[in-house]
Enzyme design. Structure first.
Site, PDB file in Angstrom:
ATOM      1  CG  HIS A  82      -1.775   1.229   1.295  1.00 17.60           C
ATOM      2  ND1 HIS A  82      -2.995   1.282   0.663  1.00 17.60           N
ATOM      3  CD2 HIS A  82      -1.602   2.439   1.875  1.00 17.60           C
ATOM      4  CE1 HIS A  82      -3.536   2.469   0.848  1.00 17.60           C
ATOM      5  NE2 HIS A  82      -2.710   3.199   1.587  1.00 17.60           N
ATOM      6  CG  ASP A 161     -11.898   4.000   5.606  1.00 20.20           C
ATOM      7  OD1 ASP A 161     -11.426   4.739   6.490  1.00 20.20           O
ATOM      8  OD2 ASP A 161     -11.579   4.091   4.413  1.00 20.20           O
ATOM      9  NE  ARG A 168      -9.953  10.679   9.237  1.00 20.77           N
ATOM     10  CZ  ARG A 168      -9.115   9.983   8.470  1.00 20.77           C
ATOM     11  NH1 ARG A 168      -9.512   8.851   7.916  1.00 20.77           N
ATOM     12  NH2 ARG A 168      -7.878  10.380   8.277  1.00 20.77           N
ATOM     13  CB  SER A 183      -8.453   5.472   7.267  1.00 28.96           C
ATOM     14  OG  SER A 183      -8.810   5.536   5.922  1.00 28.96           O
ATOM     15  CE  LYS A 187      -8.937   2.422   3.249  1.00 34.02           C
ATOM     16  NZ  LYS A 187      -8.992   3.804   2.837  1.00 34.02           N
TER      17      LYS A 187
HETATM   18  N1  URA Z   1      -5.640   7.139   2.782  1.00 31.22           N
HETATM   19  C1  URA Z   1      -6.675   6.493   3.376  1.00 31.22           C
HETATM   20  O1  URA Z   1      -7.127   5.459   2.895  1.00 31.22           O
HETATM   21  N2  URA Z   1      -7.165   6.999   4.515  1.00 31.22           N
HETATM   22  C2  URA Z   1      -6.695   8.124   5.097  1.00 31.22           C
HETATM   23  O2  URA Z   1      -7.185   8.516   6.136  1.00 31.22           O
HETATM   24  C3  URA Z   1      -5.630   8.786   4.459  1.00 31.22           C
HETATM   25  C4  URA Z   1      -5.111   8.269   3.298  1.00 31.22           C
END
Ligand code: URA
Length: 441
Positions: A82, A161, A168, A183, A187
């Site tokens: 990621h 999320d 947010r 967050s 995932k």
């Molecule tokens: N990428 C994400 O998936 N979530 C965040 O809060 C910031 C960057």
């Protein structure tokens, strides 16, 4: 249990239990906790932070709010990667084939472009015929057959999320390290891989602008991953300057293919080799040094390029444009950008370079915007290069000539030219594991 009490508990600096976190996330997704109460909670987290246990509990609750992907139908070690997002970051397109060529599996769900940053799925869709939305059966079949497959994120992956992120975004709570960690890692946990490599970008084009903040975010994410039973490593990599030379969807595919042919820019090649080596390490393919050698061999032998071709073919894409990138549809107009004075490029604001590319049609202004896959920027000169007044430092590509003036202005504002050669910055700043933060500069 009452949300009011949980907000007060967090406001006073105490830690919520796993049960309380589970309650809060389940009720919020079900619509029984209103946005205004969740906003108050998020702001309390922003100021009071969260303990390690609490961050893990929130991540698990968010991950379990939707599908938990079961990758057991894929043989071998499945390693995810990621990136926290950057400009010109086409690393997935290079690393995934390298890792697959070395015998580990990459079953990856990627995202679309967001703001000034590009997304792997958009880049892949610039290959004519390419499908990035596949059912699970086909996804598994392609990974088992080719070693890799990259698709878009499933609609029901960590739905909590999506709701929290939107909140947010409008409550000034995006830039909270524990909330970013929750967050991203929710995932990653839901995606079901055995190991996770995190590429935490740092600098002007990244979410985290300083190395210290990037290390802090990396440590939180590594701790969540490891505490959830996944082998997790993070590299802190530079995003003060765009990575490689090309920004824009098909332009980045072209550069990725060139890199797989051994003709890529040295910064991009080096970052990819280090990321790939760490993924292979997570797949237990050997020591980090042995993994680096394996990755290099996969590039040199052409085996990684073969993996990319196999994946594109299996996903319905036109492999002739990969074999010969000259066949990619090109933007009808090109516009040179000239250096305004003589000297060294002392800095580039990578975020502004990304915005300039988006202004040419490579990124979205709204969720509904249509992308121009061929649009973008080819950079000739980067930070540290000596340029002469009037020399071409970049070329803008677009389908509409009227877009050039504003994008050129934005690009030129991002480039500073001075008399002193700037100090060279590292490409990889640190490697963060459960045990250690190894500084590499
Ligand atoms: N990428 C994400 O998936 N979530 C965040 O809060 C910031 C960057």
């Amino acid at each position: 249990m009452r949300m009011y009490d949980l907000i007060m508990k967090k406001r006073n600096g105490a830690a919520l239990t796993a049960e309380e976190m589970q309650y809060m996330i389940t009720e919020y997704v079900a619509g029984r906790i209103p946005d205004y109460q969740m906003s108050a909670f998020l702001m309390a987290v922003y100021f009071k932070g969260m303990s390690e246990e609490e961050t893990l509990a929130m991540t698990q609750a968010v991950a379990h709010s939707g599908d938990m992907v079961d990758l057991s139908g894929i043989e071998g070690s499945k390693i995810d990667k990621h990136s926290t997002g950057g400009v010109g970051d086409k690393t997935t397109l290079i690393i995934a084939p390298i890792v697959a060529a070395c015998g580990a599996k990459v079953a990856k769900m990627s995202g679309r472009g967001l703001g000034h940053t590009g997304g792997t799925v958009d880049k892949l869709e610039s290959i004519p015929g390419m499908h990035t939305s596949l059912d699970e059966k086909k996804f598994f079949e392609i990974v088992n057959q080719t070693g890799l497959c990259v698709i878009g994120q499933s609609g029901n992956l960590a739905p909590a999320d999506k709701k929290l992120y939107a909140l947010r975004d409008v409550t000034a709570t995006v830039d909270s390290i524990p909330l970013i960690a929750v967050s991203i890692m929710s995932k990653k946990l839901a995606a079901g891989n055995d190991g996770i490599l995190l590429d935490v970008k740092t600098g002007s084009g990244a979410f985290m602008k300083t190395v210290e903040d990037s290390i802090a975010l990396a440590k939180e994410m590594v701790s969540i991953g490891e505490n959830a039973g996944k082998k997790t490593v993070a590299l802190i990599t530079d995003m003060d300057i765009p990575l490689g030379h090309n920004i824009g969807n098909s332009l980045e595919i072209i550069e990725a293919v060139e890199t797989l042919k051994g003709k890529g820019p040295s910064d991009l090649t080096e970052v990819c080799l280090q990321l790939a080596a760490n993924m292979l390490f997570l797949a237990h393919k050997g020591s980090l040094k042995e993994c680096r050698n394996m990755a290099q061999h996969a590039l040199d032998s052409g085996k990684a390029l073969e993996r990319l071709i196999a994946m594109v073919e299996a996903q319905g894409g036109d492999v002739s444009v990969i074999r010969d990138t000259g066949k990619f549809p090109r933007a009808p107009f090109a516009h040179p950008v000239f250096a305004k004075k003589t000297g060294y490029i002392t800095s580039m604001n990578a975020e502004s370079c990304g915005i300039a590319s988006a202004m040419l049609g490579a990124g979205r202004e709204t969720k509904e915007s249509q992308l121009d896959y061929a649009a973008g920027i080819i950079i000739n000169s980067k930070t540290g290069d000596y340029v002469k007044e009037g020399q071409i430092i970049a070329t803008l590509h677009a389908s509409d000539e009227s877009l050039f003036a504003a994008a050129e202005k934005r690009y030129l504002e991002a480039i500073q030219i001075g008399d002193e050669k700037p100090e060279e910055k590292p490409l990889v700043y640190a490697r963060v594991t459960k045990e250690d933060v190894e500084k590499l500069f």
